[in-house]
Write a protein that holds these residues in place. Structure first.
Motif, short mmCIF file in Angstrom:
data_model
loop_
_atom_site.label_atom_id
_atom_site.label_comp_id
_atom_site.label_asym_id
_atom_site.label_seq_id
_atom_site.Cartn_x
_atom_site.Cartn_y
_atom_site.Cartn_z
N GLY C 116 -2.89 27.95 -24.84
CA GLY C 116 -4.24 28.41 -24.53
C GLY C 116 -5.27 28.02 -25.58
N LEU C 117 -4.80 27.49 -26.71
CA LEU C 117 -5.74 27.13 -27.78
C LEU C 117 -6.87 26.22 -27.32
N PRO C 118 -6.60 25.21 -26.47
CA PRO C 118 -7.71 24.35 -26.06
C PRO C 118 -8.84 25.12 -25.37
N SER C 119 -8.52 26.25 -24.75
CA SER C 119 -9.56 26.97 -24.02
C SER C 119 -10.58 27.55 -24.98
N LEU C 120 -10.26 27.61 -26.27
CA LEU C 120 -11.22 28.13 -27.22
C LEU C 120 -12.39 27.18 -27.38
N ARG C 121 -12.09 25.89 -27.24
CA ARG C 121 -13.13 24.90 -27.48
C ARG C 121 -14.01 24.71 -26.26
N VAL C 122 -13.46 24.91 -25.10
CA VAL C 122 -14.19 24.52 -23.89
C VAL C 122 -14.13 25.61 -22.84
N LYS C 123 -14.95 25.40 -21.81
CA LYS C 123 -15.07 26.43 -20.80
C LYS C 123 -14.24 26.09 -19.57
N GLY C 124 -14.08 27.09 -18.74
CA GLY C 124 -13.59 27.00 -17.38
C GLY C 124 -12.48 26.02 -17.10
N LEU C 125 -12.85 24.90 -16.51
CA LEU C 125 -11.85 24.05 -15.87
C LEU C 125 -10.95 23.32 -16.86
N TYR C 126 -11.42 23.19 -18.08
CA TYR C 126 -10.58 22.46 -19.02
C TYR C 126 -9.27 23.19 -19.27
N LEU C 127 -9.31 24.51 -19.18
CA LEU C 127 -8.07 25.25 -19.39
C LEU C 127 -7.07 24.89 -18.30
N ALA C 128 -7.56 24.77 -17.06
CA ALA C 128 -6.67 24.40 -15.96
C ALA C 128 -5.98 23.09 -16.30
N ILE C 129 -6.76 22.17 -16.82
CA ILE C 129 -6.20 20.85 -17.12
C ILE C 129 -5.21 20.94 -18.29
N ALA C 130 -5.58 21.76 -19.27
CA ALA C 130 -4.65 21.95 -20.39
C ALA C 130 -3.34 22.57 -19.92
#
Lengths: 292, 270, 347
Positions: C116-130
């Protein structure tokens, strides 16, 4: 180290990378015009390949006719999706639209497996098969020709994108939808255009990919790698899509040969994680200014 | 004593200067207004104070301590409450939950305690509920809509709920971004009364951006004027009203009598 | 028709069920859950256990996606982490069942935090991709970390034991999984009575103004992700015990889409939705199987169609509900209830 071998592996990677780039451009076109992250891109590509397969193998049409029909079919698919599914979702949260495209990908996989079963098949070959050498390095002819075709298609697309009225309208809509609307650009038409063009590009990429690697109901996985490509390149950058496509193709090919086949995709997704952490807007993407 | 000090803040987006070397100070227990024509940088100033924008230069002090490098959530916890120009309520929640959200900074329950809802989590929840009922809902007269989804409320009430949410933070400085914009006369009068009561009964310092001159002249102790990102005047309302720079900024001309009449007219209306 | 429900304390008004009727219905639900094993046959008990596992996982995903607005396509892979944790402990340690299950939850939470760390940098859909990336990386680990996962051969797990009893059958396993499911659902419901749950919803609805109100966005995004992972881990642990063997193919990407479909169909951002969605989505393939059985005499190779039709139907349900009933079954349920509340004065 065997530099000739390295060179050959690199060339094969770039050949594959060109297909990534081609699909990535389709992805970026949709994103720029409609701000939709289309997770069903890989499955649209798969449907294009299967349409070609259906026309060429099952209906025994000549290759050129099957190719044209598959491309037209891909474009139609894009148009229909935009009109029936994407447009009604206008104004919904991007997350909902994203989830709709996840649903679509599942629908397409189901359809393909019902009509053609999940078994892998090979496409009738239509690319020249004389061995190709660049210097001393051997390139598989299919890879070489698909690279050439992809490069030509991308070049044509770039010219249209830059100079044709529709391309200009598309870019205008991408940069400011409201202003484009005010200047008399038919924005809904641009939406359709973007999805139609993307569908066509995806179908073309699907036929090329299928002729290199065969087709199966799992080939939509390709779309996930393309997703990595566009994130690395920057979601809204055509240039980024092209360069990142080649880069990922090259890296995957090296990883596959030097580390082992199972590392191919692992490396891709590792790159994605690193990019998301360090530069989430991608190499060439626009860093969005957040507003209240 | 000044509770909030803005010292030489400059803010630019690309080549556009939203704020240039803006300084102002807000005395404790007063109502201070920031006025200026559209695009003068008022909301940008608010965003710089609440920490949402990072100014390229300048400092912000709250109660004498420098908060320029502090993130927005921490500034909220330190006592900066605010409302937004175009209402930023959480549309998926009821009025109650929106206002409770304001109390977020004053509560401590962690996820594990929350899931079991025993002991402190439970006590804390009941405590802020009764505080909100007694202090905020009664005061703003919105207890009848506590279970309504905010999306269904009329505009004027939504503005009031937003004020309620900011008050639930128990802020030291309450920042209101155009609290009466788009309201009819009756609603404006209600809101003006609430703001005065906030100052007098709660002892909370108010800093607001407002276009309605009549209200500004009526209830404010201090007025600052921004134009093209620069502070062009500051002082008591009566004094600012006479300032030729202000008149020019508003009218683009030095026709003082007209402006004075207009200001007086507005005042009569509000 | 019901009119008002006066209360004397705020504590009473803040309770999970606010009316006596709701308490009565909750009691009836518990009672029927207790009676169910005495009337259901083994097949229906098997389904009940499966539904419970899916409810746990769907509830976790709904906290993350429905309430916090972060799409995850990693729920199945995270269940895999939980399942492998249980499997490893079962084969290499003598720790009791409950401890293994908790360890599965904790382990998955830790893995989830990293993903989940990438979700700290970016919003919404990027977490799905991560999370897609995380799925594939985890899949790779399941296949290639042979010393722990035994690779593609898979790994067997002994049935759980508690108080000297062995839960090796759906009719005994039921008594293990149902109470835990009820507990997990109540825990999730409690979350949204408090500041933590409100902060999640604030992140979803308007993440920027939430931060100006004092909500630490990265903290709450990560917290939501951790909780969703914990639920996945517990569900995965049960999955391993229930089926007795797991392999890397047990947790495909399609399974993550299954859970996404479950919360969309059930209702994003409602606890009831996670339950309804999990029930509906678990029973749908059974219904399809029944349909295929009916078709068998008429259609050649009808049973081969089962898997593709299931994939198709999952997709259609996602698209259909998002387009036409975006609040899911929970909203339909609410409409039905409202009708009866007002009956016979309005219809």
């Amino acid at each position: 180290m065997d530099w000739l071998f390295f060179f050959e592996v690199s060339l094969a990677g770039l050949g594959f990378g060109a297909l990534y780039a081609l699909t990535a451009v389709a992805f970026v076109v949709i994103y720029k015009a409609t701000r939709v992250i289309n997770l069903a891109m890989g499955e649209m590509l798969m449907l294009g390949a299967y349409m070609f397969f259906g026309f060429a193998a099952a209906l025994a049409l000549p290759i050129w006719a099957a190719l044209i029909l598959a491309l037209v079919g891909g474009a139609l698919l894009g148009l229909i999706l935009e009109r029936l599914v994407i447009r009604p979702m206008l104004g919904e949260s991007p997350i909902s639209v994203f989830m709709v495209t996840i649903g679509l990908s599942s629908v397409f996989i189901g359809l393909v497996e019902i009509i053609w079963t999940a078994a892998p098949r090979s496409l009738p070959s239509f690319l020249p098969s004389d061995p190709i050498f660049i210097g001393d390095a051997f390139v598989a002819p299919k890879t070489f020709w698909s690279f050439v075709i992809a490069a030509v298609v991308i070049a044509v697309f770039l010219v249209l994108f830059r100079f044709w009225r529709g391309g200009v309208a598309l870019r205008a809509t991408a940069s400011d939808q409201g202003a484009a609307y005010g200047m008399g650009i038919n924005v809904p038409m641009v939406y359709s255009l973007a999805w139609g063009v993307a569908g066509l590009l995806a179908a073309g990429a699907g036929v090329l990919l299928g002729s290199i690697a065969g087709i199966s109901s799992e080939m939509g996985f390709f779309g996930l790698t393309v997703l990595v490509v566009v994130i690395v390149g920057g979601l809204d950058s055509v240039l980024g899509a092209l360069l990142a496509g080649l880069l990922i193709g090259w890296v995957e090919s090296l990883a596959g040969v030097y580390l082992g086949g199972e590392y191919e995709h692992l490396v891709t997704f590792m790159i994605l994680m690193v990019v998301l952490l360090l530069r989430p807007w991608g190499l060439f993407g626009t860093r969005e200014i957040e507003r209240l | 004593m000044n509770i909030l000090n803005v010292d030489g803040v400059s803010l630019a987006f690309g080549g556009v200067h939203a704020l240039r070397d803006v300084s102002l100070s807000v005395a404790e227990g007063t109502i201070t207004a920031v006025i200026g024509p559209n695009g003068a940088g008022k909301t940008s100033l608010f965003n710089a104070i609440s920490g949402f924008y990072r100014p390229q230069a300048g400092r912000v002090y709250l109660e004498g301590s420098d908060i320029s490098r502090t993130g927005p959530p921490r500034r909220a916890a330190l006592g900066l409450g605010r409302t937004f120009q175009n209402i930023a309520l959480f549309r998926g929640m009821t009025v109650m939950d929106n206002v409770k959200l304001g109390a977020h900074v004053r509560t401590r329950t962690g996820p594990l305690a929350a899931m079991f809802y025993l002991g402190r989590a439970r006590r804390e929840e009941v405590r802020i509920r009764s505080e909100i009922e007694r202090e905020v809902f009664d005061f703003l007269e919105i207890d009848h809509i506590r279970r309504s989804p905010v999306a269904a409320l009329p505009y004027g009430l939504q503005k009031r709920v937003e004020l309620a949410r900011a008050l639930a933070m128990r802020p030291k400085v309450l920042m209101l971004d155009e609290p009466v914009a788009g309201m009819n006369r009756e609603e404006k009068e209600d809101m003006a009364r609430f703001i005065l009561d906030v100052k007098e009964q709660w002892g909370v310092t108010v800093l607001m951006v407002e276009h309605d001159m009549g209200m500004v002249m009526d209830i404010c102790d201090q007025v600052y004027v921004l134009n093209f990102g620069q502070r062009i005047a500051g002082g008591p309302p009566a004094e600012v009203q006479q300032n030729p720079d202000v008149i020019e900024a508003y009218l683009g001309a030095d026709d003082m009598t007209t402006l004075r009449e207009r200001l007086r007219g507005d005042r009569g209306a509000a | 028709m019901r009119i008002g429900s006066p209360k004397e304390t705020y504590a009473a008004d803040e309770s999970l069920f606010r009316t006596r009727t709701q308490w009565v219905w909750f009691g009836i639900l518990l009672l029927s859950l207790a009676l169910y094993p005495f009337v259901a046959n083994l097949y229906w008990l098997f389904l009940a256990c499966l539904i419970c596992i899916n409810i746990i996982s769907a509830t976790g995903l709904n906290i993350l996606t429905g309430y916090t607005g972060q799409v995850s396509l990693g729920q199945a892979a995270f269940m895999g982490v939980g399942a492998y944790t249980v499997a490893w402990l079962d084969n290499n340690a003598t720790t009791p069942f409950i401890l293994n299950l908790l360890a599965a939850g904790v382990m998955t939470t830790l893995v989830g935090l990293v993903a989940g760390l990438p979700s700290l940098r970016v919003k919404g859909l990027y977490l799905a991709i991560a999370t897609i990336a995380a799925s594939f990386i985890l899949q790779f680990v399941f296949i290639n970390w042979e010393s722990v996962t035994r690779g593609t051969r898979g790994i067997n797990i002994q049935p759980p034991q508690l108080f000297g009893m062995e839960f090796d059958n759906p009719d005994t396993f039921y008594w293990l999984v149902v109470p835990v499911t009820v507990l997990m659902v109540i825990l999730a419901a409690n979350l949204f009575r408090t500041r933590v749950g409100r902060a999640f919803i604030a992140v979803r609805d308007r993440d920027i103004s939430a931060s100006v109100l004092g909500i630490n966005l990265p903290l709450y995004k990560l917290m939501s992700f951790a909780i969703a992972s914990f639920y996945a881990g517990i569900a995965g642990g049960f999955y391993a015990y229930f089926f007795g063997s797991i392999n890397p193919e047990s947790f495909p990407l399609l399974m993550s889409i299954f859970f996404l479909a479950a919360i969309i169909v059930g209702g994003l951002g409602t606890i009831l939705g996670s339950i309804l969605g999990a029930v509906f989505m678990t029973l749908t393939p059974e219904l399809l199987r029944y349909g295929v059985d009916v078709l068998e005499p008429f259609v050649q190779d009808a049973s081969a169609l089962l898997s593709p039709v299931r994939t198709l139907v999952f997709g259609l349900l996602i698209v259909g509900f998002l387009l036409f009933e975006p609040h899911g079954l929970a909203e339909i349920w609410r409409r039905v209830r409202r009708f009866f509340h007002l009956w016979p004065f309005r219809n």
